[in-house]
Design a protein around this motif. Structure first.
Motif, PDB file in Angstrom:
ATOM      1  N   ASP A 227       0.806  -1.213   0.000  1.00  0.00           N
ATOM      2  CA  ASP A 227       0.000   0.000   0.000  1.00  0.00           C
ATOM      3  C   ASP A 227       0.844   1.272   0.000  1.00  0.00           C
ATOM      4  O   ASP A 227       0.314   2.364  -0.211  1.00  0.00           O
ATOM      5  N   ALA A 230       0.478   3.322  -3.145  1.00  0.00           N
ATOM      6  CA  ALA A 230      -0.657   4.238  -3.268  1.00  0.00           C
ATOM      7  C   ALA A 230      -0.288   5.633  -2.770  1.00  0.00           C
ATOM      8  O   ALA A 230      -0.664   6.642  -3.367  1.00  0.00           O
ATOM      9  N   GLU A 234       0.110   9.337  -5.009  1.00  0.00           N
ATOM     10  CA  GLU A 234      -0.415  10.660  -4.660  1.00  0.00           C
ATOM     11  C   GLU A 234       0.703  11.700  -4.638  1.00  0.00           C
ATOM     12  O   GLU A 234       0.504  12.852  -5.044  1.00  0.00           O
ATOM     13  N   GLN A 265      -5.308   3.896  -4.897  1.00  0.00           N
ATOM     14  CA  GLN A 265      -5.920   3.879  -3.565  1.00  0.00           C
ATOM     15  C   GLN A 265      -6.855   2.682  -3.414  1.00  0.00           C
ATOM     16  O   GLN A 265      -6.873   2.018  -2.376  1.00  0.00           O
ATOM     17  N   SER A 273      -8.252   4.162   2.357  1.00  0.00           N
ATOM     18  CA  SER A 273      -8.237   4.259   0.893  1.00  0.00           C
ATOM     19  C   SER A 273      -9.526   4.863   0.340  1.00  0.00           C
ATOM     20  O   SER A 273      -9.503   5.617  -0.636  1.00  0.00           O
ATOM     21  N   ARG A 276      -9.425   8.646   0.898  1.00  0.00           N
ATOM     22  CA  ARG A 276      -8.457   9.268  -0.008  1.00  0.00           C
ATOM     23  C   ARG A 276      -8.987   9.319  -1.438  1.00  0.00           C
ATOM     24  O   ARG A 276      -8.818  10.316  -2.145  1.00  0.00           O
ATOM     25  N   ALA A 277      -9.627   8.248  -1.866  1.00  0.00           N
ATOM     26  CA  ALA A 277     -10.183   8.219  -3.215  1.00  0.00           C
ATOM     27  C   ALA A 277     -11.254   9.288  -3.391  1.00  0.00           C
ATOM     28  O   ALA A 277     -11.303   9.993  -4.416  1.00  0.00           O
ATOM     29  N   ALA A 329     -12.922   1.886  -5.003  1.00  0.00           N
ATOM     30  CA  ALA A 329     -11.989   2.202  -3.919  1.00  0.00           C
ATOM     31  C   ALA A 329     -12.723   2.352  -2.590  1.00  0.00           C
ATOM     32  O   ALA A 329     -12.266   1.864  -1.553  1.00  0.00           O
ATOM     33  N   SER A 333     -12.545  -0.586   0.584  1.00  0.00           N
ATOM     34  CA  SER A 333     -11.704  -0.197   1.716  1.00  0.00           C
ATOM     35  C   SER A 333     -12.188  -0.916   2.973  1.00  0.00           C
ATOM     36  O   SER A 333     -13.323  -1.375   3.063  1.00  0.00           O
TER      37      SER A 333
END
Length: 748
Positions: A227, A230, A234, A265, A273, A276-277, A329, A333
Motif C-alpha cells: 500500500d 498508493a 499521490e 488507492q 483508501s 483518499r479516493a 476504492a 476499503s
C-alpha cells in the motif's frame, strides 16, 4: 543548423513510422495497453522529411549501421551496440535499433532483461554526451523502460521507475544547458490549458504527462500488494502539479492521471483508501471546474461536455472509468461504513443524471457481498446480503437507463451478450453472498434468485451460479438439496452433450456436496461422502482430468467419519471407522497415483476419527494414535491442529510424553517451533504461528468413547467422569469441554 534539424527530423520520423509498426504487430501486450507512447512531439519534424524516401546505410561521417539481421540473437545485438566505441554509432541505430532492442528486452518481463534495457539506455546517453550538440535522446526510450517496469509489476518497480524519472530530469537539465551552448532551440510554450497535448521541444527528454501516467499505472498495480505505492502515487500527482505550475513543464494531470491515482488507492485497500479516493475525486472536480472557466475565457464559448470531441482540446473531465474507480476504492476499503457510503454516493450520482457502467454497480455489490462473511452478527450479514440483492435487481431493471456502453459495442447481439455477462456476474455475486452469510434464510433466498436466473431471458446461469446455490444448501445442512443441484448439472450437461459447457460439474461441485454431507446430521454421512468421492474418482479415471480430487476431498471423508458419533443400525460406527481407515491408507499410499500426500489437516482429521471411534484404553487407540502421529512427523506436517487432536486422542500422559519426546512439551508448548524442525517443515503459515496450550485441569478425564470393531466394545457414553474404569453411565454436567463441545481429558 538546418542540416542538423533535418537529421533529427529524419530519425524522429522513422521512430514514428517504423517503431510504431513494430509496437503494434510484434508486441500485442503493449499494443492493447492504454499507455501508448505519444507521437505528438514528432509532428513538426515529420514535415521536414516529407519528401524523403530512402534510408541511408551510412551518415556523412562514414559510420556504418550495426548488422541486426534476423539470424542474430537478441543478446548478440545488445552486445554489439554496447561494445561500439562512443561516438561511432550510426544515428539510425541510436534512434531506431536501440529503441527496438529496449522494447524486446521489456517484452521478456524479467529483472535481468529490464537491466539490459537500462544498460542500452545508458549507452544512448553516453553517445549523446560524446556527440554533444549533434544528437539528442528524447523521452521515448525512457518511457519504454518505464512501461516495462509497469508490466513487470515487481516489488522493486516503483523504485526503478522513480530512478528512470530522476534520470530523465537530470538529462533534461543537461540538454537545456548544452542546447544554449550549441544554439539549439529548446524552448517550451506554456499555456494553462495544455496538459499532454501542448507543444514540446523536439530535443527534450523532459518528462511529460504520458511519462508520469506510465509510472502511475505501475504504482497502481504494485499497490495491490504494497500500500506504500498508493501513497507514492499521490506524491507523484502533487509533483506533476507543482512542476507544471512552477516550471511550465508539459505534465499537467489529465483524466487518466487522476484515474490511475484513485485506482492505486482502491488497489491498496487500506483503512483510509476510500476517504483518499473520495478526496482525490473532489480535487479532480475542482480542477475540472477551473479548466472549464479557463476554456470559456480563452475561446469565448463554454466547454461542450456532451460532445467533448467538438472542443478545441480536452480538459480534465471525470468519465465513466473515474466514477467506477472511485466507487470500487470506497467499497473495497476496510473502513467501517465504507460500502454504505459507496451505495449512497452511487444513488447521488444516479439522481443527478450521471450514467455509469455495470462495473460501478458490481463494485458496490461485491462490497456488500464481502460484508456477508466479515460481519459478526447474523442480522448484519442478512442486511448486507439483502442490499447486495437490491442493487443487483436495480441493475437488472434499469441498466438501459443508468448505464453506458463501450463505444465499440454497436451490434445488438453484442450489446445483449454484454449485458447478459455483466448481469450474470452481479447475480452470481449475490448468490455467493447468501451462501457465505450463514443465516437461516440463505438457502431459501439463494434458491429464489437462482430460479429467477433460470426464468429470465437476459440472464444465463452458469457453473458459478449452481455451485453457489449448492454451497448455500450445504451450509444450511441440507445435503439432499445440494445433491439435487449436482444431479441437475449432470443432467443438463448430458442433454447438451458439450464437454465444455458452462454448467458442466467440476471437482468444486462435488466437493461442495461432499462437504454438505460431512457437516450434516445424517446417520450415513460417512458412507454418502465416500460414495461421492468414488464417483469423482471414477470420472477422473475415465479421462475427465478436471475431476481429479484433491487432498481436501479425502479429508472431507475423514471429517465426516470423525463427527459420526451417533449409533445406527443402518450406519454402524464400525463401518464409518473402516471407511475412514481405507480413505486414509489410500491417500497415504497414493493408491490412485494422484501424486498427492496427506497434509496437516488430513492428519488432524484422522486423529479425530481415532478419538471418536476407538476405546481410550484399547490397543487399537494406542496403535493408531502413534501411527498417525509418526506419519505426520515423517511428512513434516505436525501443526497446531495436529497437536490439539493428538492431545484429545492420546489415552494417557505417558504416551503423549513419549510421542513428543519431552515432558515439558507434553504439558506446555508455547509454539510448534519448539518441536524438531523436520516435524514441522511442511506446515503452512496459517497453521504454523499458533500457540498450543496443553495445560488443562488434571481432574477432568474423557470418558468411554466408541470402541469400533478393532478396539473393543462401544462404551455407553463419551464423557462420564468418575474414579473407576467403568465406561458406561451418563454425562456429568461438571465436565469441561473445548470450543467444539468435546470433553477435555487430563494428561495424568
Amino acid at each position: 543548423m538546418m542540416q542538423l534539424a533535418l537529421r533529427r527530423g529524419a530519425s524522429r520520423t522513422l521512430q514514428q513510422t517504423g517503431r510504431q509498426l513494430v509496437w503494434k504487430t510484434n508486441t500485442p501486450i503493449f499494443a492493447q495497453s492504454q499507455e501508448r507512447l505519444s507521437v505528438a512531439s514528432y509532428s513538426n519534424s515529420s514535415r521536414l522529411l516529407s519528401n524523403s524516401t530512402e534510408l541511408p546505410e551510412s551518415d556523412s561521417s562514414g559510420k556504418e549501421r550495426l548488422w541486426m539481421g534476423p539470424d542474430i540473437s537478441l543478446q548478440e545485438k545488445i552486445t554489439s551496440l554496447l561494445e561500439a566505441p562512443p561516438g561511432d554509432v550510426h544515428r539510425l541505430d541510436v534512434h531506431l535499433t536501440a529503441n527496438d532492442l529496449i522494447m524486446e528486452c521489456c517484452k521478456r518481463r524479467n529483472l535481468a532483461s529490464m537491466q539490459q534495457a537500462e544498460d542500452i539506455l545508458n549507452r544512448l546517453l553516453l553517445e549523446k554526451r560524446t556527440l554533444a550538440g549533434v544528437m539528442m535522446v528524447g523521452v521515448e526510450p525512457f518511457e519504454i523502460i518505464m512501461f516495462g517496469w509497469t508490466r513487470l509489476a515487481d516489488a522493486s518497480s516503483p523504485f526503478r521507475m522513480r530512478a528512470i524519472l530522476d534520470k530523465m530530469e537530470q538529462e533534461n537539465a543537461w540538454d537545456i544547458e548544452h542546447a544554449h551552448a550549441h544554439a539549439l532551440d529548446n524552448t517550451v510554450v506554456h499555456d494553462p490549458l495544455y496538459s499532454d497535448e501542448g507543444p514540446q521541444s523536439e530535443s527534450s527528454c523532459q518528462p511529460t504527462t504520458d511519462t508520469y501516467n506510465t509510472m502511475l499505472r505501475g504504482l497502481a498495480q504494485v499497490a495491490k500488494r504494497d500500500d506504500r505505492a498508493a501513497f507514492e502515487a499521490e506524491n507523484v500527482l502533487k509533483e506533476m502539479i507543482r512542476k507544471y505550475r512552477e516550471l511550465s513543464w508539459q505534465c499537467k494531470p489529465n483524466t487518466r492521471t487522476w484515474t490511475h491515482v484513485i485506482h492505486a488507492q482502491g488497489q491498496a485497500r487500506h483503512v483510509g483508501s476510500g476517504d483518499r479516493a473520495e478526496r482525490l475525486f473532489r480535487e479532480m472536480m475542482k480542477m475540472h471546474e477551473n479548466d472549464k472557466q479557463l476554456y470559456e475565457d480563452k475561446f469565448g464559448q463554454p466547454y461542450n461536455l456532451e460532445n467533448p470531441e467538438e472542443n478545441v482540446h480536452q480538459i480534465v473531465t471525470p468519465d465513466t472509468r473515474v466514477y467506477s474507480t472511485v466507487l470500487s476504492a470506497i467499497a473495497n476499503s476496510n473502513a467501517r461504513g465504507s460500502t454504505e457510503r459507496a451505495r449512497n454516493l452511487l444513488s447521488e450520482w444516479l439522481s443527478n443524471g450521471v450514467r455509469i457502467d455495470a462495473f460501478a454497480f458490481n463494485a458496490v455489490i461485491m462490497g456488500f457481498v464481502n460484508l456477508t462473511r466479515r460481519l459478526p452478527s447474523p442480522m448484519q450479514r442478512f442486511d448486507a446480503a439483502v442490499k447486495a440483492e437490491e442493487l443487483a435487481f436495480m441493475l437488472y431493471e434499469q441498466h438501459a437507463d443508468v448505464c453506458v456502453l463501450d463505444d465499440d459495442l454497436v451490434d445488438e447481439d453484442e450489446i445483449e451478450a454484454y449485458w447478459t455477462k455483466q448481469l450474470t456476474i452481479a447475480f452470481n455475486a449475490v448468490l455467493g453472498g447468501w451462501a457465505r452469510s450463514d443465516v437461516k434464510e440463505s438457502a431459501e433466498r439463494a434458491d429464489a434468485i437462482f430460479g429467477h436466473m433460470v426464468d429470465s431471458p437476459l440472464l444465463r446461469p452458469d457453473k458459478i451460479s449452481i455451485n453457489s446455490t449448492m454451497k448455500a444448501f450445504a451450509r444450511s445442512y441440507d445435503p439432499q438439496k445440494a445433491e439435487e443441484m449436482l444431479d441437475m448439472m449432470n443432467k443438463l450437461h448430458d442433454e447438451g452433450g458439450d464437454t465444455e459447457s458452462d454448467i458442466r460439474p467440476d471437482v468444486v461441485s462435488y466437493g461442495t456436496v461432499m462437504s454438505a454431507w460431512a457437516k450434516s446430521t445424517a446417520l450415513d454421512k460417512t458412507q454418502q461422502t465416500r460414495r461421492l468421492l468414488d464417483t469423482l474418482m471414477s470420472r477422473y479415471e475415465a479421462g475427465e482430468v478436471d475431476m481429479k480430487p484433491s487432498v481436501v476431498a479425502f479429508t472431507t471423508v475423514l471429517n465426516a467419519a470423525g463427527h459420526s458419533n451417533v449409533v445406527s443400525a443402518a450406519a454402524p460406527a464400525e463401518e464409518a471407522y473402516t471407511i475412514a481407515m481405507q480413505t486414509y491408507e489410500e491417500l497415504l499410499d497414493d493408491t490412485y497415483a494422484l501424486n498427492m500426500t496427506p497434509d496437516t489437516f488430513c492428519f488432524a482429521a484422522m486423529l479425530k476419527v481415532v478419538a471418536t471411534h476407538t476405546s481410550p484404553m484399547s490397543a487399537e487407540r494406542r496403535h493408531m494414535v502413534q501411527k498417525v502421529f509418526d506419519d505426520a512427523c515423517k511428512a513434516g506436517e505436525v501443526s497446531a491442529y495436529v497437536i490439539k487432536e493428538l492431545r484429545l486422542a492420546t489415552p494417557d500422559k505417558e504416551l503423549l510424553v513419549r510421542l513428543l519426546q519431552d515432558e515439558e512439551l507434553a504439558t506446555r508448548m508455547p509454539t510448534i517451533d519448539k518441536l524438531p524442525p523436520k516435524w514441522t517443515n511442511a506446515v503452512p503459515n496459517q497453521a504454523r504461528f499458533q500457540n498450543v496450550d496443553l495445560r488443562k485441569d488434571d481432574n477432568n478425564r474423557r470418558g468411554g468413547g466408541r470402541g469400533g470393531g478393532r478396539g473393543g466394545g462401544r462404551g455407553g457414553g463419551r464423557g462420564q467422569r468418575n474414579n473407576s474404569n467403568d465406561r458406561g453411565g451418563s454425562r456429568n454436567q461438571e465436565e469441561k469441554r473445548d470450543r467444539k463441545g468435546r470433553v477435555l481429558r487430563p494428561l495424568s
